[in-house]
Scaffold this active site. Structure first.
Site, PDB file in Angstrom:
ATOM      1  N   CYS A 264       0.783  -1.236   0.000  1.00 55.53           N
ATOM      2  CA  CYS A 264       0.000   0.000   0.000  1.00 55.53           C
ATOM      3  C   CYS A 264       0.816   1.287   0.000  1.00 55.53           C
ATOM      4  O   CYS A 264       0.703   2.100  -0.921  1.00 55.53           O
ATOM      5  CB  CYS A 264      -0.958  -0.020   1.185  1.00 55.53           C
TER       6      CYS A 264
HETATM    7  C1  UDX Z   1      -0.952   0.340   5.820  1.00 55.28           C
HETATM    8  C2  UDX Z   1      -1.817   1.288   6.649  1.00 55.28           C
HETATM    9  O1  UDX Z   1      -1.398   1.220   8.012  1.00 55.28           O
HETATM   10  C3  UDX Z   1      -3.288   0.866   6.538  1.00 55.28           C
HETATM   11  O2  UDX Z   1      -4.102   1.783   7.262  1.00 55.28           O
HETATM   12  C4  UDX Z   1      -3.681   0.876   5.055  1.00 55.28           C
HETATM   13  O3  UDX Z   1      -5.050   0.518   4.886  1.00 55.28           O
HETATM   14  C5  UDX Z   1      -2.785  -0.079   4.284  1.00 55.28           C
HETATM   15  O4  UDX Z   1      -1.407   0.294   4.441  1.00 55.28           O
HETATM   16  P1  UDX Z   1       0.109  -2.059   6.048  1.00 55.28           P
HETATM   17  O5  UDX Z   1       0.811  -1.672   4.797  1.00 55.28           O
HETATM   18  O6  UDX Z   1      -0.579  -3.366   6.138  1.00 55.28           O
HETATM   19  O7  UDX Z   1      -1.036  -0.935   6.387  1.00 55.28           O
HETATM   20  O8  UDX Z   1       1.192  -2.046   7.202  1.00 55.28           O
HETATM   21  P2  UDX Z   1       1.676  -1.041   8.338  1.00 55.28           P
HETATM   22  O9  UDX Z   1       1.519  -1.732   9.618  1.00 55.28           O
HETATM   23  O10 UDX Z   1       1.059   0.291   8.172  1.00 55.28           O
HETATM   24  O11 UDX Z   1       3.278  -0.912   8.006  1.00 55.28           O
HETATM   25  C6  UDX Z   1       3.651  -0.497   6.718  1.00 55.28           C
HETATM   26  C7  UDX Z   1       5.190  -0.458   6.663  1.00 55.28           C
HETATM   27  O12 UDX Z   1       5.675   0.645   7.434  1.00 55.28           O
HETATM   28  C8  UDX Z   1       5.886  -1.710   7.198  1.00 55.28           C
HETATM   29  O13 UDX Z   1       6.968  -2.039   6.343  1.00 55.28           O
HETATM   30  C9  UDX Z   1       6.401  -1.260   8.567  1.00 55.28           C
HETATM   31  O14 UDX Z   1       7.596  -1.947   8.919  1.00 55.28           O
HETATM   32  C10 UDX Z   1       6.702   0.203   8.318  1.00 55.28           C
HETATM   33  N1  UDX Z   1       6.643   1.049   9.518  1.00 55.28           N
HETATM   34  C11 UDX Z   1       5.446   1.196  10.149  1.00 55.28           C
HETATM   35  C12 UDX Z   1       7.797   1.733   9.933  1.00 55.28           C
HETATM   36  O15 UDX Z   1       8.866   1.575   9.349  1.00 55.28           O
HETATM   37  N2  UDX Z   1       7.713   2.558  11.017  1.00 55.28           N
HETATM   38  C13 UDX Z   1       6.539   2.733  11.699  1.00 55.28           C
HETATM   39  O16 UDX Z   1       6.537   3.478  12.675  1.00 55.28           O
HETATM   40  C14 UDX Z   1       5.378   2.034  11.263  1.00 55.28           C
END
Ligand code: UDX
Length: 421
Positions: A264
Site C-alpha cells: 500500500c
Molecule cells: C498500511 C496502513 O497502516 C493501513 O491503514 C492501510 O489501509 C494499508 O497500508 P500495512 O501496509 O498493512 O497498512 O502495514 P503497516 O503496519 O502500516 O506498516 C507499513 C510499513 O511501514 C511496514 O513495512 C512497517 O515496517 C513500516 N513502519 C510502520 C515503519 O517503518 N515505522 C513505523 O513506525 C510504522
C-alpha cells in the site's frame, strides 16, 4: 442485507466475512475460482488472524459464484474490492476495476430496483466519477442515481490486523452522490461506534490516499531525523518518544529504521505523486518520502562496511517479510538490502518464520536457514524485520546491524549498531 463482494484478496475477504458476521447474506465473486473454492471449503483465501474462525462461524450465510451477474442479482449492494496495482510509471492500474464495473453494469441492466455499488478499492480521486460511473452507465443503459447508485467507502485495514481494524475503525468514510445511498452504507456500519463521515465521492477517495501518504511521510520523516540523530549519538526512539507527547503530533508511526514496505504505502504514495504531476501541482514532499524510503535500507549495508570487509563474507539476514506477522514480501526492505549485499559479493544466509518460500522465488541464489539461530553462525547479522522471536535469541559475541530496533540484540550483541540509534 444481501451483499456481493467482487474480489477476494485481503480487503474483499475480510470485508465480506466480517459483514457476514454482522448478519448479512454475503456472496463472493472472483475471477480466480481457486479462491472461491477455498471459501466454499471454509478456508479464507488470505491469512489474517481470526478470519478462518469467523468464516467457519458464518458459513451458513456465505456463498460464492464465478458468475458476476448472479452475484448482482442475488444482492442489493455490491462492493468492489479488486486490486489497483501500480503501472511502471507509478500511475494506478484500473484494469480490474474496469472489468468488474463492466460485469456489474451488465447485471444491473437486467435488474429491477436500485442496486448500490460501493467502491472499496483504493482509487485516485475522480476515478469513481470518471471511470466507475461511466462504465456502469454504459453497460447497464441506466443513469447513476436512477437505475443504480454509487458510493465510495475506502478501507484502512493493516495487513495482519485486518479483522481487528474492520471491527474497530477510527472512522468510516463514505463518499456519496445522494443521501439515500450514503445513509444505506452508513447503516451497514451501525455496529461500530466511531465517527461516520459522509462526503463527496472524490473527497472520500482523497482521504484514503492522504491518510496513507501521511503515515508514510511520518515514517520517512522519522528516518531522516533518525539519520541525523545517528551522526550525533542521539537515540531517535527517545527523540520521538518526547516529540509524540505533543497531543498535536501523536507518537504512532515514528519508528525509525530501514523504511516502509507492503502493497500500500509505496504504491499509494507513487500514485499520488503521478496524480499531482498530471494535475500540475508540486509533489516535493511526496517525492522526498519515496526517495528517503529508497535510500534507507542502504544505510544498513553502509554501517556494516564500517565493521568488516564484505566481499566473500557470510552475512546473515533476520527477517524478509515487509513487517512481522505476514508472509508478504511486496516492497519489503529486505529486497534492496539483499541486492546491496550481492553487489558487495557477500554470501547470504536468511531466515524468516513465514516469508522464505515467497522470498526464495525472487532470490533462489541465496541460502535459507531453518532457524534464526542458524543465521547467528554468519560473520555478521542484519536485522530487517522485527519478528518477536528475534527478541528472544542470544546475540552474544555477534556483530549485529539492526534496522528494526530489536532490544535483545541491542543488549546482548558483541558489536551492535542501530541504523538510527
Ligand atoms: C498500511 C496502513 O497502516 C493501513 O491503514 C492501510 O489501509 C494499508 O497500508 P500495512 O501496509 O498493512 O497498512 O502495514 P503497516 O503496519 O502500516 O506498516 C507499513 C510499513 O511501514 C511496514 O513495512 C512497517 O515496517 C513500516 N513502519 C510502520 C515503519 O517503518 N515505522 C513505523 O513506525 C510504522
Amino acid at each position: 442485507m444481501r451483499i456481493s463482494i467482487f474480489g477476494t484478496g485481503y480487503v474483499g475477504s475480510v470485508t465480506g466475512i466480517c459483514l457476514a458476521h454482522w448478519g448479512h447474506q454475503v456472496i463472493f465473486n472472483d475471477i480466480d475460482t481457486r479462491k472461491l473454492d477455498m471459501i466454499e471449503k471454509g478456508r479464507p483465501p488470505v491469512y489474517e488472524p481470526g478470519l478462518d474462525d469467523l468464516l467457519r462461524k458464518n458459513k451458513g450465510h456465505i456463498a460464492t459464484t464465478d458468475n458476476p451477474v448472479q452475484a448482482v442479482q442475488q444482492s442489493e449492494i455490491s462492493f468492489i474490492c479488486v486490486g489497483t496495482p501500480s503501472n511502471g510509471d507509478g500511475s494506478i492500474n484500473l484494469q480490474y476495476v474496469e472489468q468488474v464495473c463492466s460485469d456489474i453494469g451488465q447485471a444491473v441492466a437486467r435488474k429491477e430496483g436500485i442496486h448500490t455499488v460501493v467502491v472499496k478499492s483504493t482509487v485516485i480521486p475522480g476515478t469513481t466519477e470518471g471511470v466507475v460511473i461511466p462504465a456502469l452507465e454504459k453497460q447497464s443503459g441506466k443513469k447513476a442515481g436512477k437505475g443504480f447508485s454509487v458510493v465510495s467507502n475506502p478501507e484502512f485495514l493493516r495487513e495482519g490486523n485486518a479483522v481487528h481494524d474492520f471491527f474497530n475503525p477510527d472512522r468510516v468514510i463514505i463518499g456519496a452522490q445522494d443521501e439515500t445511498s450514503g445513509e444505506l452504507v452508513k447503516q451497514l456500519y451501525s455496529p461500530v461506534d466511531c465517527p461516520k463521515m459522509i462526503t463527496s465521492l472524490k473527497t472520500s477517495e482523497m482521504i484514503k490516499y492522504v491518510s496513507n501518504a501521511f503515515l508514510a511521510t511520518k515514517i520517512s520523516f522519522a528516518n531522516e531525523i533518525g539519520n541525523l540523530c545517528k551522526v550525533h549519538g542521539i537515540d531517535s526512539y527517545e527523540v520521538f518518544q518526547g516529540v509524540g507527547m505533543d497531543a498535536r503530533i501523536n507518537p504512532a508511526f515514528f519508528r525509525s529504521g530501514i523504511g516502509f514496505g507492503g502493497s500500500c504505502f509505496p504504491k499509494d504514495v507513487r500514485a499520488l505523486i503521478e496524480f499531482a504531476k498530471t494535475s500540475g501541482t508540486e509533489r516535493n514532499i511526496l517525492q522526498a518520502v519515496i526517495t528517503t524510503n529508497e535510500d534507507q535500507p542502504k544505510k544498513l549495508v553502509q554501517l556494516l562496511k564500517r565493521h568488516l570487509d564484505i566481499p566473500g563474507k557470510t552475512i546473515g539476514i533476520l527477517g524478509l517479510a515487509f513487517k512481522p506477522g505476514t508472509d508478504d514480501i511486496r516492497e519489503t526492505r529486505a529486497i534492496p538490502v539483499v541486492r546491496a549485499l550481492l553487489d558487495e559479493k557477500a554470501h547470504i544466509i536468511a531466515y524468516d518464520p513465514l516469508a522464505m518460500d515467497n522470498f526464495r522465488r525472487e532470490f533462489p541464489g541465496i541460502s535459507y536457514a531453518r532457524t534464526a539461530e542458524e543465521v547467528l553462525a554468519a560473520d555478521a547479522i542484519l536485522i530487517v524485520t522485527e519478528w518477536p522471536e528475534f527478541d528472544r535469541i542470544d546475540y552474544t559475541g555477534k556483530t549485529v546491524i539492526d534496522g528494526r530496533r530489536v532490544e535483545r540484540a541491542k543488549k546482548t550483541a558483541g558489536m551492535y549498531e542501530g541504523v538510527c540509534w
